[in-house]
Scaffold this active site. Structure first.
Site, PDB file in Angstrom:
ATOM      1  N   SER A 154      63.164 -31.599 112.710  1.00 12.25           N
ATOM      2  CA  SER A 154      61.599 -32.157 113.036  1.00 12.25           C
ATOM      3  C   SER A 154      62.076 -33.771 113.142  1.00 12.25           C
ATOM      4  CB  SER A 154      61.035 -32.143 111.985  1.00 12.25           C
ATOM      5  OG  SER A 154      59.688 -33.154 111.959  1.00 12.25           O
TER       6      SER A 154
ATOM      7  N   TYR B 117      58.009 -32.091 102.976  1.00  9.09           N
ATOM      8  CA  TYR B 117      58.521 -31.498 104.108  1.00  9.09           C
ATOM      9  C   TYR B 117      59.496 -32.430 104.765  1.00  9.09           C
ATOM     10  CZ  TYR B 117      57.751 -30.276 109.251  1.00  9.09           C
ATOM     11  OH  TYR B 117      57.886 -29.790 110.565  1.00  9.09           O
TER      12      TYR B 117
HETATM   13  P1  NDP Z   1      53.253 -23.077 113.973  1.00  7.82           P
HETATM   14  O1  NDP Z   1      52.615 -23.067 112.724  1.00  7.82           O
HETATM   15  O2  NDP Z   1      52.665 -22.877 115.251  1.00  7.82           O
HETATM   16  O3  NDP Z   1      54.401 -21.671 113.797  1.00  7.82           O
HETATM   17  C1  NDP Z   1      55.134 -21.502 112.571  1.00  7.82           C
HETATM   18  C2  NDP Z   1      56.086 -20.231 113.040  1.00  7.82           C
HETATM   19  O4  NDP Z   1      56.846 -20.244 111.744  1.00  7.82           O
HETATM   20  C3  NDP Z   1      55.062 -19.265 112.998  1.00  7.82           C
HETATM   21  O5  NDP Z   1      55.788 -18.332 113.974  1.00  7.82           O
HETATM   22  C4  NDP Z   1      55.310 -18.524 111.866  1.00  7.82           C
HETATM   23  O6  NDP Z   1      55.044 -17.020 111.946  1.00  7.82           O
HETATM   24  C5  NDP Z   1      56.634 -18.727 111.219  1.00  7.82           C
HETATM   25  N1  NDP Z   1      56.682 -18.742 109.890  1.00  7.82           N
HETATM   26  C6  NDP Z   1      56.047 -19.721 108.872  1.00  7.82           C
HETATM   27  N2  NDP Z   1      56.389 -19.325 107.726  1.00  7.82           N
HETATM   28  C7  NDP Z   1      57.258 -18.340 107.607  1.00  7.82           C
HETATM   29  C8  NDP Z   1      58.048 -17.554 106.820  1.00  7.82           C
HETATM   30  N3  NDP Z   1      57.864 -17.880 105.525  1.00  7.82           N
HETATM   31  N4  NDP Z   1      58.702 -16.342 107.062  1.00  7.82           N
HETATM   32  C9  NDP Z   1      58.769 -16.259 108.391  1.00  7.82           C
HETATM   33  N5  NDP Z   1      58.291 -16.971 109.539  1.00  7.82           N
HETATM   34  C10 NDP Z   1      57.378 -17.955 109.137  1.00  7.82           C
HETATM   35  O7  NDP Z   1      54.380 -24.414 113.833  1.00  7.82           O
HETATM   36  P2  NDP Z   1      55.392 -24.799 115.177  1.00  7.82           P
HETATM   37  O8  NDP Z   1      55.742 -23.600 116.244  1.00  7.82           O
HETATM   38  O9  NDP Z   1      54.693 -25.940 115.378  1.00  7.82           O
HETATM   39  O10 NDP Z   1      56.632 -24.721 114.221  1.00  7.82           O
HETATM   40  C11 NDP Z   1      57.979 -24.271 114.367  1.00  7.82           C
HETATM   41  C12 NDP Z   1      58.921 -25.143 113.777  1.00  7.82           C
HETATM   42  O11 NDP Z   1      59.070 -26.487 114.283  1.00  7.82           O
HETATM   43  C13 NDP Z   1      58.939 -25.283 112.292  1.00  7.82           C
HETATM   44  O12 NDP Z   1      59.833 -25.353 111.650  1.00  7.82           O
HETATM   45  C14 NDP Z   1      58.481 -26.776 112.049  1.00  7.82           C
HETATM   46  O13 NDP Z   1      58.662 -27.300 111.003  1.00  7.82           O
HETATM   47  C15 NDP Z   1      58.914 -27.391 113.429  1.00  7.82           C
HETATM   48  N6  NDP Z   1      58.424 -28.795 113.762  1.00  7.82           N
HETATM   49  C16 NDP Z   1      57.014 -28.636 114.502  1.00  7.82           C
HETATM   50  C17 NDP Z   1      56.544 -29.693 114.957  1.00  7.82           C
HETATM   51  C18 NDP Z   1      54.931 -29.839 115.237  1.00  7.82           C
HETATM   52  O14 NDP Z   1      54.491 -30.909 115.631  1.00  7.82           O
HETATM   53  N7  NDP Z   1      54.577 -28.573 116.004  1.00  7.82           N
HETATM   54  C19 NDP Z   1      57.144 -31.054 114.988  1.00  7.82           C
HETATM   55  C20 NDP Z   1      58.619 -30.836 114.369  1.00  7.82           C
HETATM   56  C21 NDP Z   1      58.998 -29.878 113.656  1.00  7.82           C
HETATM   57  P3  NDP Z   1      54.067 -15.986 110.979  1.00  7.82           P
HETATM   58  O15 NDP Z   1      52.876 -16.836 110.937  1.00  7.82           O
HETATM   59  O16 NDP Z   1      54.224 -14.992 111.736  1.00  7.82           O
HETATM   60  O17 NDP Z   1      55.138 -16.061 109.629  1.00  7.82           O
END
Ligand code: NDP
Length: 248
Positions: free
Chosen positions: A133, A146
């Site tokens: 990030s 975070y």
């Molecule tokens: P979302 O909240 O849309 O998705 C999060 C994803 O992570 C889901 O697919 C969820 O699947 C999975 N997830 C969360 N916790 C767990 C867990 N304990 N075990 C397995 N899977 C997990 O977020 P984003 O798509 O935005 O985020 C994806 C990545 O990008 C993250 O690492 C986030 O920190 C990073 N990021 C996002 C930004 C943003 O602004 N969106 C900016 C910078 C980085 P499920 O619920 O099925 O477990």
């Protein structure tokens, strides 16, 4: 890849499938993962598997990666995308929030990587891409856990890249800025709640703080990941690639 059912992870899974990869999507929500895998099979004709896995649970990770390897063979690419965070001032960051944030973002990345690395090194070929990030590169108010976790992901990336250098395996981090997913929606809601304003005004405040005046798209993040996974990206190792419109 982890967290492949929605958000950035779903876009990355699609970008890799579009390039012909057999994909395993992992996450906690089986129904979403099943939909994602079915979509990849239908649209790209690639083998796609959905495996339930909480990346912070070591046994679940071991089982999920064994299932993936049994179906598709040893992984050539691992994308550590599962993650999340909640806004809280440092003094409101209790032990539970701290532990959860580090477990999902940082320890999950360590656990999943440790399940594929040996086979990648033995094959002399592999790509690990960690979705960090901009919070790995700078601080944000009320996001101390975070930011700590994502800085940790970047430290892990840089150190491991040196260990794998020259052995056919690269380890890189992609650093998105605010991206059009549920996570960014939560950030908008936090601003709205903190300032007691409607969501559209909160979104406008967030966008004004971004150099391009817009959110990054999941497809833009996925394109960066796909580039790092390409065979001719083999000299790109240990980098933190911002996909953030100039924010960092
Ligand atoms: P979302 O909240 O849309 O998705 C999060 C994803 O992570 C889901 O697919 C969820 O699947 C999975 N997830 C969360 N916790 C767990 C867990 N304990 N075990 C397995 N899977 C997990 O977020 P984003 O798509 O935005 O985020 C994806 C990545 O990008 C993250 O690492 C986030 O920190 C990073 N990021 C996002 C930004 C943003 O602004 N969106 C900016 C910078 C980085 P499920 O619920 O099925 O477990």
């Amino acid at each position: 890849m982890t967290g492949g059912g929605r958000g950035i992870g779903a876009a990355v899974a699609e970008a890799l499938a579009a390039r012909g990869a057999a994909v395993t999507v992992m996450g906690r929500t089986k129904a979403t993962l099943d939909r994602s895998a079915e979509d990849l099979r239908q649209r790209y004709g690639v083998p796609a598997l959905a495996v339930e896995c909480d990346v912070s649970d070591e046994k679940a990770v071991t089982d999920a990666f064994a299932t993936a390897a049994a179906a598709h063979g040893d992984a050539y690419v691992l994308v550590n995308n599962a993650g999340g965070g909640e806004s809280a001032a440092f003094m409101d960051t209790d032990r539970e929030l701290w532990d959860w944030t580090l477990a999902v973002n940082l320890t999950g990345t360590y656990l999943c990587t440790s399940r594929v690395l040996e086979a990648m090194l033995a094959a002399g070929a592999g790509r690990v891409v960690n979705i960090a990030s901009t919070a790995a590169l700078r601080g944000y108010r009320t996001m101390s856990a975070y930011c700590a976790a994502k800085h940790g992901v970047l430290g892990l990336t840089r150190a491991l890249a040196l260990e794998t250098a020259g052995r056919g395996v690269t380890v890189n981090a992609v650093c998105p800025g605010y991206t059009d997913t549920d996570l960014a929606q939560a950030a908008v809601l936090n601003i709205a709640t903190a300032k007691a304003i409607p969501k559209d005004q909160a979104l406008a405040i967030l966008l004004k703080s971004l150099p391009q005046g817009r959110l990054t798209t999941s497809a833009e993040v996925a394109a960066a990941v796909a580039w790092l996974c390409a065979p001719n990206s083999s000299a790109v190792n240990g980098i933190a690639l911002p996909v953030a419109g100039g924010e960092v």
